[in-house]
Design a protein around this motif. Structure first.
Motif, short mmCIF file in Angstrom:
data_model
loop_
_atom_site.label_atom_id
_atom_site.label_comp_id
_atom_site.label_asym_id
_atom_site.label_seq_id
_atom_site.Cartn_x
_atom_site.Cartn_y
_atom_site.Cartn_z
N THR A 1 55.58 2.88 -70.10
CA THR A 1 56.12 3.35 -71.38
C THR A 1 56.36 4.85 -71.36
O THR A 1 57.09 5.37 -72.20
N LYS A 2 55.75 5.54 -70.43
CA LYS A 2 55.95 6.99 -70.25
C LYS A 2 56.14 7.21 -68.76
O LYS A 2 55.36 6.72 -67.95
N ILE A 3 57.20 7.95 -68.38
CA ILE A 3 57.47 8.21 -66.97
C ILE A 3 57.66 9.70 -66.77
O ILE A 3 58.53 10.32 -67.39
N PHE A 4 56.84 10.28 -65.91
CA PHE A 4 56.95 11.68 -65.54
C PHE A 4 57.85 11.76 -64.32
O PHE A 4 57.65 11.03 -63.35
N GLN A 5 58.85 12.66 -64.36
CA GLN A 5 59.85 12.75 -63.30
C GLN A 5 59.80 14.12 -62.64
O GLN A 5 59.84 15.14 -63.33
N GLU A 6 59.75 14.10 -61.32
CA GLU A 6 59.61 15.35 -60.55
C GLU A 6 60.70 15.41 -59.49
O GLU A 6 60.99 14.43 -58.83
N THR A 7 61.29 16.59 -59.34
CA THR A 7 62.24 16.84 -58.26
C THR A 7 61.72 18.03 -57.47
O THR A 7 62.21 19.14 -57.58
N LYS A 8 60.67 17.78 -56.71
CA LYS A 8 60.02 18.83 -55.93
C LYS A 8 59.42 18.22 -54.67
O LYS A 8 58.99 17.09 -54.67
N SER A 9 59.34 19.02 -53.64
CA SER A 9 58.64 18.62 -52.42
C SER A 9 57.16 18.48 -52.74
O SER A 9 56.62 19.17 -53.59
N ALA A 10 56.50 17.59 -52.02
CA ALA A 10 55.07 17.34 -52.26
C ALA A 10 54.20 18.52 -51.86
O ALA A 10 53.05 18.59 -52.26
N VAL A 11 54.70 19.45 -51.07
CA VAL A 11 53.86 20.56 -50.63
C VAL A 11 53.88 21.72 -51.62
O VAL A 11 53.08 22.64 -51.48
N LYS A 12 54.76 21.68 -52.58
CA LYS A 12 54.84 22.75 -53.57
C LYS A 12 54.13 22.31 -54.84
O LYS A 12 53.68 21.19 -54.98
N GLU A 13 54.03 23.24 -55.78
CA GLU A 13 53.45 22.89 -57.07
C GLU A 13 54.28 21.79 -57.72
O GLU A 13 55.50 21.78 -57.61
N ARG A 14 53.59 20.88 -58.40
CA ARG A 14 54.29 19.78 -59.06
C ARG A 14 53.86 19.75 -60.53
O ARG A 14 52.89 19.09 -60.89
N PRO A 15 54.59 20.47 -61.38
CA PRO A 15 54.19 20.57 -62.78
C PRO A 15 54.18 19.23 -63.52
O PRO A 15 53.33 19.00 -64.38
N GLU A 16 55.10 18.33 -63.19
CA GLU A 16 55.12 17.03 -63.88
C GLU A 16 53.91 16.19 -63.48
O GLU A 16 53.37 15.44 -64.30
N LEU A 17 53.47 16.31 -62.24
CA LEU A 17 52.25 15.61 -61.81
C LEU A 17 51.06 16.15 -62.60
O LEU A 17 50.22 15.38 -63.08
N GLU A 18 50.99 17.46 -62.74
CA GLU A 18 49.89 18.06 -63.51
C GLU A 18 49.91 17.57 -64.95
O GLU A 18 48.86 17.25 -65.52
#
Length: 120
Positions: A28-45
């Protein structure tokens, strides 16, 4: 609540396939990220801050969430500590089931074994 996390490494890649799969699986909620896994990932946070006991984090594939097996195991262990379950659709891992927890624990055992070999 099922919470999805979708990530691609570059802006040239498309999140659509992941988002559709997460939606079909009840997120029901999807966080979307367009970043390499080695950099900071604000949506993951943001996703990690958003999860609450009883939630289920769903990803399309394991490598969308973790940088390495150790990182992935640490993240899923953190979920477990919060009372949050985990599902990886393509890898058929679902910690809401006994079989899924067994599969994930086998992965964790292999990662621990690898770390100990390196240490020796």
């Amino acid at each position: 609540m099922k919470i999805g996390y979708a990530r691609v490494s570059t802006k040239d890649q498309n999140l659509e396939m992941q988002i559709e799969a997460l939606g079909r699986n009840g997120c029901t909620k999807i966080f979307q990220e367009t970043k390499s896994a080695v950099k900071e990932r604000p949506e993951l946070e943001k996703m990690l801050e958003h999860t609450r006991e009883g939630d289920v984090v769903v990803v399309w594939k394991l490598d969308r969430l973790g940088r390495s097996l150790k990182h992935l195991i640490d993240m899923v262990s953190g979920f477990r500590d919060k009372g949050v379950e985990f599902i990886s659709l393509n890898d058929r891992i679902d910690t809401t089931t006994v079989q899924g927890r067994l599969t994930f624990n086998i992965f964790a055992s292999f990662a621990e074994f690898e770390r100990e070999l390196i240490r020796e």
